[in-house]
Scaffold this active site. Structure first.
Site, PDB file in Angstrom:
ATOM      1  N   ASP A   1      -9.360  15.912 -47.753  1.00  0.00           N
ATOM      2  CA  ASP A   1      -9.720  16.652 -46.548  1.00  0.00           C
ATOM      3  C   ASP A   1      -8.762  16.196 -45.456  1.00  0.00           C
ATOM      4  O   ASP A   1      -8.829  15.050 -45.000  1.00  0.00           O
ATOM      5  CB  ASP A   1     -11.171  16.349 -46.165  1.00  0.00           C
ATOM      6  CG  ASP A   1     -11.605  17.059 -44.889  1.00  0.00           C
ATOM      7  OD1 ASP A   1     -10.756  17.661 -44.211  1.00  0.00           O
ATOM      8  OD2 ASP A   1     -12.806  16.991 -44.564  1.00  0.00           O
TER       9      ASP A   1
ATOM     10  N   TYR B   1      -7.182  31.164 -33.709  1.00  0.00           N
ATOM     11  CA  TYR B   1      -6.371  30.868 -34.883  1.00  0.00           C
ATOM     12  C   TYR B   1      -4.896  30.747 -34.496  1.00  0.00           C
ATOM     13  O   TYR B   1      -4.215  29.772 -34.837  1.00  0.00           O
ATOM     14  CB  TYR B   1      -6.567  31.959 -35.935  1.00  0.00           C
ATOM     15  CG  TYR B   1      -5.600  31.890 -37.097  1.00  0.00           C
ATOM     16  CD1 TYR B   1      -5.722  30.904 -38.063  1.00  0.00           C
ATOM     17  CD2 TYR B   1      -4.573  32.825 -37.222  1.00  0.00           C
ATOM     18  CE1 TYR B   1      -4.831  30.837 -39.133  1.00  0.00           C
ATOM     19  CE2 TYR B   1      -3.676  32.767 -38.284  1.00  0.00           C
ATOM     20  CZ  TYR B   1      -3.818  31.772 -39.234  1.00  0.00           C
ATOM     21  OH  TYR B   1      -2.921  31.718 -40.280  1.00  0.00           O
TER      22      TYR B   1
ATOM     23  N   GLY C   1      -5.700  27.183 -52.544  1.00  0.00           N
ATOM     24  CA  GLY C   1      -5.411  28.480 -51.940  1.00  0.00           C
ATOM     25  C   GLY C   1      -4.353  29.238 -52.730  1.00  0.00           C
ATOM     26  O   GLY C   1      -3.694  28.685 -53.613  1.00  0.00           O
TER      27      GLY C   1
ATOM     28  N   TRP D   1       0.787  38.078 -43.468  1.00  0.00           N
ATOM     29  CA  TRP D   1       0.175  39.010 -44.427  1.00  0.00           C
ATOM     30  C   TRP D   1       0.446  38.603 -45.877  1.00  0.00           C
ATOM     31  O   TRP D   1       0.875  39.417 -46.699  1.00  0.00           O
ATOM     32  CB  TRP D   1       0.670  40.429 -44.173  1.00  0.00           C
ATOM     33  CG  TRP D   1       0.395  40.990 -42.818  1.00  0.00           C
ATOM     34  CD1 TRP D   1       0.014  40.319 -41.681  1.00  0.00           C
ATOM     35  CD2 TRP D   1       0.502  42.365 -42.419  1.00  0.00           C
ATOM     36  NE1 TRP D   1      -0.113  41.171 -40.631  1.00  0.00           N
ATOM     37  CE2 TRP D   1       0.177  42.446 -41.049  1.00  0.00           C
ATOM     38  CE3 TRP D   1       0.870  43.538 -43.085  1.00  0.00           C
ATOM     39  CZ2 TRP D   1       0.170  43.643 -40.324  1.00  0.00           C
ATOM     40  CZ3 TRP D   1       0.875  44.725 -42.376  1.00  0.00           C
ATOM     41  CH2 TRP D   1       0.514  44.785 -41.011  1.00  0.00           C
TER      42      TRP D   1
END
Length: 290
Positions: free
Chosen positions: A38, A127, A11, A151
């Site tokens: 994982d 979420y 990510g 953000w």
């Protein structure tokens, strides 16, 4: 060498954390993407802890598709809550520092001043609910730092800035909600903060553990953020940017109208804060144009 386990290394934050630790030779960083680890595979996670025995664990793995989480709540909670609980328990067993990431979406947005860490949480979507549960689970590690942020943006991966840059350059009409307020946060600054926490932990042997807010400033709306991007990328197309009321068409999850975060506590405890997002935005836009 201080052993550090990083999950979610693919990510944008995970990549930047790797870059940060590459400048810190005292650490041996084991960076794991989902294929390598994982975090929902309880046996694999336990086996890796036993084999590697990390002194520090940084969890950047997350299910971040906010709208899809409404349909796939089990998967969202498995990644964002249950897996975090296991990581925290293992960190407690191995006496590891646990650094994890949370979100402004744990708040319902009914406030009208920046939220502090002690404010009550009341998520509006799956979420946020999973992240709320993860915050509580992280406390099981005893030695933990949970960083609420919002953000995130960088030149890496898909995020709001990269999407708006593409739309601005295309000249197509772009619609952005103008009644949701939060803190754009340079992901690079968050990665630097994580690196600083790791360094201080090794230097001092401890930290002021707990939950903290770390986000860019000033607070603004998504529409105001988009205007800033347009002004850097394609000011001639600014008239194609339209502010609209929530919810955004097709959105499944409710979002808080106001989820600005107060970063004072983190600054006081660690003498470090995120820079103004405008300066980092210009640097990110420049890199995206290269």
């Amino acid at each position: 060498m201080i052993k550090v386990l990083l999950s979610g290394s693919d990510g944008q934050l995970g990549q930047l954390v790797q870059q940060q630790f590459a400048t810190m030779p005292q650490f041996n960083l084991l960076a794991c993407n989902r294929a390598a680890l994982d975090i929902t595979n309880t046996a694999a996670v336990s086996q890796l802890f036993t084999a590697f025995q990390p002194a520090i664990v940084i969890n950047c793995a997350a299910y971040t598709a906010v709208d899809q989480a409404e349909r796939n709540s089990l998967q969202c909670h498995s990644v964002n809550a249950s897996a975090v609980a296991q990581l925290a328990q293992l960190c407690r067993r191995f006496d590891s520092l646990f650094i994890s990431i949370s979100t402004d979406y744990v708040f319902d947005g009914s406030g009208r001043r920046p939220y502090i860490e002690r404010d009550l949480t009341a998520p509006l979507n799956q979420y946020g609910l999973a992240k709320q549960q993860a915050e509580r689970a992280a406390e099981q590690a005893i030695k933990y730092i949970t960083l609420r942020t919002s953000w995130l943006f960088s030149e890496l991966g898909a995020n709001f800035v990269s999407r708006i840059c593409q739309q601005a350059q295309s000249g197509d009409v772009t619609r952005v909600v103008q009644d949701q307020y939060g803190n754009p946060t340079p992901a690079r600054a968050l990665a630097q903060a994580i690196g600083q926490l790791a360094h201080q932990y090794v230097q001092d042997g401890q930290l002021r553990y707990g939950l903290y807010h770390f986000a860019g400033y000033p607070c603004c709306s998504w529409y105001q953020f988009a205007i800033a991007i347009y002004q850097l990328v394609a000011p001639q197309h600014l008239h194609k940017l339209q502010g609209i009321a929530s919810p955004f068409p097709g959105a499944l999850a409710r979002r808080p109208a106001y989820s600005c975060l107060d970063m004072s506590l983190f600054q006081q405890q660690f003498s470090f804060k995120a820079p103004p997002w405008q300066a980092e935005l210009a640097a990110v836009v420049k890199k995206l144009a290269e």
